[in-house]
Design a protein around this motif. Structure first.
Motif, PDB file in Angstrom:
ATOM      1  N   VAL A 126       6.180  -5.009  -7.289  1.00 45.29           N
ATOM      2  CA  VAL A 126       6.214  -3.622  -6.815  1.00 45.29           C
ATOM      3  C   VAL A 126       4.976  -3.337  -5.961  1.00 45.29           C
ATOM      4  O   VAL A 126       5.062  -2.738  -4.887  1.00 45.29           O
ATOM      5  CB  VAL A 126       6.286  -2.639  -8.004  1.00 45.29           C
ATOM      6  CG1 VAL A 126       6.183  -1.197  -7.510  1.00 45.29           C
ATOM      7  CG2 VAL A 126       7.573  -2.845  -8.793  1.00 45.29           C
ATOM      8  N   VAL A 127       3.821  -3.758  -6.450  1.00 47.88           N
ATOM      9  CA  VAL A 127       2.570  -3.553  -5.706  1.00 47.88           C
ATOM     10  C   VAL A 127       2.619  -4.315  -4.391  1.00 47.88           C
ATOM     11  O   VAL A 127       2.251  -3.785  -3.328  1.00 47.88           O
ATOM     12  CB  VAL A 127       1.359  -4.006  -6.543  1.00 47.88           C
ATOM     13  CG1 VAL A 127       0.073  -3.861  -5.739  1.00 47.88           C
ATOM     14  CG2 VAL A 127       1.271  -3.198  -7.831  1.00 47.88           C
ATOM     15  N   TRP A 128       3.078  -5.561  -4.443  1.00 50.09           N
ATOM     16  CA  TRP A 128       3.132  -6.388  -3.245  1.00 50.09           C
ATOM     17  C   TRP A 128       4.073  -5.774  -2.210  1.00 50.09           C
ATOM     18  O   TRP A 128       3.775  -5.769  -1.000  1.00 50.09           O
ATOM     19  CB  TRP A 128       3.573  -7.797  -3.616  1.00 50.09           C
ATOM     20  CG  TRP A 128       3.584  -8.774  -2.483  1.00 50.09           C
ATOM     21  CD1 TRP A 128       4.625  -9.543  -2.071  1.00 50.09           C
ATOM     22  CD2 TRP A 128       2.485  -9.118  -1.624  1.00 50.09           C
ATOM     23  NE1 TRP A 128       4.251 -10.337  -1.016  1.00 50.09           N
ATOM     24  CE2 TRP A 128       2.942 -10.098  -0.718  1.00 50.09           C
ATOM     25  CE3 TRP A 128       1.169  -8.679  -1.541  1.00 50.09           C
ATOM     26  CZ2 TRP A 128       2.137 -10.644   0.269  1.00 50.09           C
ATOM     27  CZ3 TRP A 128       0.350  -9.233  -0.555  1.00 50.09           C
ATOM     28  CH2 TRP A 128       0.830 -10.199   0.339  1.00 50.09           C
ATOM     29  N   ALA A 129       5.206  -5.227  -2.667  1.00 54.88           N
ATOM     30  CA  ALA A 129       6.143  -4.569  -1.752  1.00 54.88           C
ATOM     31  C   ALA A 129       5.502  -3.346  -1.113  1.00 54.88           C
ATOM     32  O   ALA A 129       5.717  -3.071   0.080  1.00 54.88           O
ATOM     33  CB  ALA A 129       7.419  -4.167  -2.503  1.00 54.88           C
ATOM     34  N   ASN A 130       4.696  -2.601  -1.876  1.00 60.48           N
ATOM     35  CA  ASN A 130       4.020  -1.434  -1.317  1.00 60.48           C
ATOM     36  C   ASN A 130       2.972  -1.829  -0.285  1.00 60.48           C
ATOM     37  O   ASN A 130       2.799  -1.148   0.729  1.00 60.48           O
ATOM     38  CB  ASN A 130       3.378  -0.610  -2.432  1.00 60.48           C
ATOM     39  CG  ASN A 130       4.329   0.375  -3.055  1.00 60.48           C
ATOM     40  OD1 ASN A 130       4.450   1.509  -2.621  1.00 60.48           O
ATOM     41  ND2 ASN A 130       5.047  -0.062  -4.090  1.00 60.48           N
ATOM     42  N   ILE A 131       2.265  -2.922  -0.551  1.00 57.49           N
ATOM     43  CA  ILE A 131       1.274  -3.411   0.416  1.00 57.49           C
ATOM     44  C   ILE A 131       1.970  -3.808   1.712  1.00 57.49           C
ATOM     45  O   ILE A 131       1.531  -3.440   2.817  1.00 57.49           O
ATOM     46  CB  ILE A 131       0.492  -4.600  -0.172  1.00 57.49           C
ATOM     47  CG1 ILE A 131      -0.379  -4.133  -1.342  1.00 57.49           C
ATOM     48  CG2 ILE A 131      -0.374  -5.266   0.905  1.00 57.49           C
ATOM     49  CD1 ILE A 131      -1.047  -5.264  -2.101  1.00 57.49           C
TER      50      ILE A 131
END
Length: 439
Positions: free
Chosen positions: A325-330
């Motif tokens: 989820v964090v990686w997708a937001n980045i």
């Protein structure tokens, strides 16, 4: 009623996440002997609260955030009256920079831990059901409007994604694929195999609400499930367990073929060849509804794979899902700055987040959304914007590295600038939600 359920789920989810976030700040501050004056879920005016020790715990009437008030800290309250005096030992400003840094990271850390725990328990309790590549490629994909726009056709078999192997249908639409620099599929169509690259601007369309569910689906054969009472299907004699072989002599082996033919003949009579459960054939006539349906629920004849996991196996899988989820937001933020995705298409405020929860109370979906939002909240708070935890982290890191503390006046002004930025983003998010919802 659906609107109330959406709102209730949003408020419950936000209250949980804000509560644990601010609790992360609180326990870190108290661990280092700092005085915490207030802990609030929601912003003032206060609707209920109580005093326990030195801290007032309360709920605010505006349920879109929360705060902790730590003595001697310049925060969103902009309470600077005591800063002209010598710091007391229990004040935030009297503590070493490394302790203050941990306090500011406390909320982010707790949100990350909360998100990971939620995803681990979802994986452990639900397992994972998916359509494997082998089953998908028996019949290929259904190319909806956006799929056709980039050159896909119904029945295409996708062999690789971004020139890499994949395992399941969901991989074709994952953020890792769509946020790649040059996303592509290796496609087999009949006897030919070719690379199909996504055109510039495609991701911007894919994130547009108008094109929701208009990319690709999996192709499947089917049989008739529940027949709606009083529908054209029921009146025409269609039975549960039937297979519709043709409509007007056109093959309807796959459900997308049936759906297309019915839409082409909306509000008209059609003649169907139907195979009964006992392998006999019948010829039936239906009057197609104006929306291109005849009134039955299809049962896809596909073999989903289901994997169950022990708790030990769920830990790395759930943790990976949380950090994805964090990686997708980045990656998404990078696409916004590069201009590949419009801010208006990607930024969601409370209204659209509530719509993501849905109008039916589904605890699995609720906890999945709450886990996702917990990781998003951690990521957003880590952004180096004054008034967010990330802004404080930047200033404290500078102090640790340089040995020089920014002046209180600088911190106060930075806080004011940050508040203006955050309020502007909030207003834009609300406005954007309204525009995207109505139009």
């Amino acid at each position: 009623m659906e609107g109330l359920i959406m709102t209730a789920q949003l408020l419950l989810g936000l209250s949980i996440l804000v509560g644990v976030h601010e609790f992360g700040h609180l326990i870190a501050a108290k661990a280092f002997g700092m005085r915490v004056e207030k802990y609030s879920i929601g912003f003032p005016p206060k609707i209920w609260g109580f005093q326990y020790g030195e801290t007032e715990y309360s709920f605010g009437a505006i349920p879109l955030g929360g705060f902790v008030k730590i003595s001697g800290m310049i925060d969103e309250s902009l309470d600077t009256e005591t800063l002209s005096q010598e710091p007391e030992e229990w004040e935030f400003r009297a503590k070493p920079a490394w302790q203050r840094l941990i306090v500011m990271m406390g909320g982010i850390i707790v949100n990350v831990v909360t998100g990971i725990i939620i995803f681990i328990f979802l994986v452990y309790s639900n397992g994972n059901s998916y359509l494997p590549k082998e089953e998908l490629n028996k019949h290929g994909i259904v190319a909806n409007m956006l799929g056709q726009e980039i050159g896909l056709q119904n029945g295409d078999v996708i062999l690789k994604v971004n020139d890499k192997e994949y395992e399941r249908f969901s991989d074709l639409r994952s953020m890792d694929v769509l946020f790649a620099d040059e996303p592509s599929y290796k496609v087999q169509r009949g006897d030919s195999v070719f690379d199909l690259k996504f055109p510039d601007g495609f991701l911007n369309k894919l994130t547009d609400k108008k094109y929701k569910d208009q990319f690709i689906d999996f192709r499947f054969t089917y049989k008739v499930g529940q027949v709606v009472a009083g529908s054209p299907a029921a009146k025409g004699g269609l039975l549960e367990g039937d297979k519709i072989i043709t409509i007007n002599n056109e093959s309807t082996t796959f459900f997308d073929q049936l759906s297309n033919i019915l839409h082409e003949n909306n509000d008209k009579d059609v003649v169907a060849t139907v195979q009964r459960a006992d392998n006999t054939s019948e010829t039936l006539t239906f009057h197609v509804n104006p929306d291109g349906t005849i009134g039955f629920h299809p049962v896809p004849l596909i073999k989903l794979q289901h994997d169950d996991y022990t708790f030990g196996e769920a830990i790395p899988i759930g943790t990976t899902q949380a950090f994805n989820v964090v990686w997708a937001n980045i990656k998404g933020l990078g696409k916004i700055f590069s201009g590949d995705v419009a801010v208006s298409k990607s930024l969601s405020g409370p209204i659209r987040i509530a719509q993501m929860f849905g109008g039916k109370w589904d605890w699995n979906k609720f906890w999945n959304m709450t886990g996702l939002l917990s990781m998003v909240l951690a990521f957003m708070n880590f952004l180096p914007i004054p008034a967010l935890d990330g802004g404080h982290v930047v200033f404290l890191t500078y102090e640790i590295v340089s040995g020089q503390k920014p002046s209180d006046r600088f911190l106060e002004n930075a806080q004011k600038v940050g508040m203006v930025i955050l309020l502007s983003l909030m207003v834009f998010a609300f406005y954007n939600d309204i525009v995207q919802t109505l139009f």
